[in-house]
Design a protein around this motif. Structure first.
Motif, PDB file in Angstrom:
ATOM      1  N   VAL A 147      60.502  25.345  45.014  1.00 11.97           N
ATOM      2  CA  VAL A 147      59.784  25.067  46.259  1.00 11.97           C
ATOM      3  C   VAL A 147      59.559  26.358  47.046  1.00 11.97           C
ATOM      4  O   VAL A 147      58.454  26.612  47.545  1.00 11.97           O
ATOM      5  N   ILE A 148      60.583  27.182  47.162  1.00 13.21           N
ATOM      6  CA  ILE A 148      60.458  28.450  47.890  1.00 13.21           C
ATOM      7  C   ILE A 148      59.396  29.336  47.237  1.00 13.21           C
ATOM      8  O   ILE A 148      58.562  29.930  47.919  1.00 13.21           O
ATOM      9  N   TYR A 149      59.413  29.438  45.918  1.00 13.35           N
ATOM     10  CA  TYR A 149      58.430  30.270  45.225  1.00 13.35           C
ATOM     11  C   TYR A 149      57.016  29.710  45.355  1.00 13.35           C
ATOM     12  O   TYR A 149      56.053  30.462  45.477  1.00 13.35           O
ATOM     13  N   ALA A 150      56.863  28.404  45.342  1.00 17.16           N
ATOM     14  CA  ALA A 150      55.534  27.780  45.411  1.00 17.16           C
ATOM     15  C   ALA A 150      55.008  27.667  46.838  1.00 17.16           C
ATOM     16  O   ALA A 150      53.807  27.800  47.071  1.00 17.16           O
ATOM     17  N   ALA A 151      55.890  27.427  47.798  1.00 19.82           N
ATOM     18  CA  ALA A 151      55.444  27.174  49.172  1.00 19.82           C
ATOM     19  C   ALA A 151      56.447  27.693  50.191  1.00 19.82           C
ATOM     20  O   ALA A 151      57.092  26.918  50.898  1.00 19.82           O
ATOM     21  N   PRO A 152      56.592  29.026  50.293  1.00 23.15           N
ATOM     22  CA  PRO A 152      57.514  29.576  51.293  1.00 23.15           C
ATOM     23  C   PRO A 152      57.037  29.213  52.701  1.00 23.15           C
ATOM     24  O   PRO A 152      55.835  29.082  52.941  1.00 23.15           O
ATOM     25  N   LYS A 153      57.986  29.052  53.619  1.00 20.59           N
ATOM     26  CA  LYS A 153      57.654  28.639  54.978  1.00 20.59           C
ATOM     27  C   LYS A 153      58.031  29.666  56.036  1.00 20.59           C
ATOM     28  O   LYS A 153      57.887  29.401  57.228  1.00 20.59           O
ATOM     29  N   HIS A 154      58.520  30.827  55.629  1.00 25.92           N
ATOM     30  CA  HIS A 154      58.846  31.888  56.579  1.00 25.92           C
ATOM     31  C   HIS A 154      58.011  33.115  56.217  1.00 25.92           C
ATOM     32  O   HIS A 154      57.884  33.453  55.040  1.00 25.92           O
ATOM     33  N   PRO A 155      57.440  33.801  57.216  1.00 28.18           N
ATOM     34  CA  PRO A 155      56.607  34.965  56.929  1.00 28.18           C
ATOM     35  C   PRO A 155      57.321  36.071  56.139  1.00 28.18           C
ATOM     36  O   PRO A 155      56.689  36.746  55.315  1.00 28.18           O
ATOM     37  N   TYR A 156      58.616  36.261  56.353  1.00 19.72           N
ATOM     38  CA  TYR A 156      59.332  37.291  55.596  1.00 19.72           C
ATOM     39  C   TYR A 156      59.415  36.907  54.120  1.00 19.72           C
ATOM     40  O   TYR A 156      59.182  37.737  53.242  1.00 19.72           O
ATOM     41  N   THR A 157      59.701  35.649  53.837  1.00 18.31           N
ATOM     42  CA  THR A 157      59.743  35.172  52.450  1.00 18.31           C
ATOM     43  C   THR A 157      58.368  35.355  51.808  1.00 18.31           C
ATOM     44  O   THR A 157      58.267  35.812  50.663  1.00 18.31           O
TER      45      THR A 157
END
Length: 109
Positions: free
Chosen positions: A21-31
């Motif tokens: 999920v993080i790789y496909a749709a990160p939700k923080h600008p730093y990520t």
């Protein structure tokens, strides 16, 4: 090789969630910035890599509000005044960004 990713900035957790999920749709600008800076095998080798603009903060003198706000292209006035708390933004995904619900990941295609 991991099921979950935790992203930290200036000693603070800014995003957490299942790896896919993080790789496909990160939700923080730093990520988003970190993921855009990773070389990709499916793109030309001579492609210029993205960078996260600005410099890391002085940990002894963090800026007021969100520590990432001086480097963030999405920052608003609230980011300069308040520290965002880690909040649920999806199933088992958490982000410490006031604008998490508005941001779309930038793809480096």
């Amino acid at each position: 090789y991991v099921d979950r990713v935790n992203v930290m900035y200036a000693g603070r957790l800014v995003e957490s969630g299942p790896t896919d999920v993080i790789y496909a749709a990160p939700k923080h600008p730093y990520t988003m910035g970190l993921l855009a800076s990773v070389p990709r095998l499916d793109l030309p080798r001579d492609r210029k890599l993205s960078v996260v603009d600005g410099l890391p903060p002085n940990l002894a003198r963090l800026p007021r509000g969100c520590a990432f706000n001086p480097r963030c292209s999405y920052a608003i006035e609230r980011c300069r005044e308040e520290k965002p708390e880690l909040e649920q933004v999806g199933e088992n995904q958490y982000s410490a960004c006031f604008r998490s619900g508005e941001l779309e990941p930038v793809r480096a295609d």
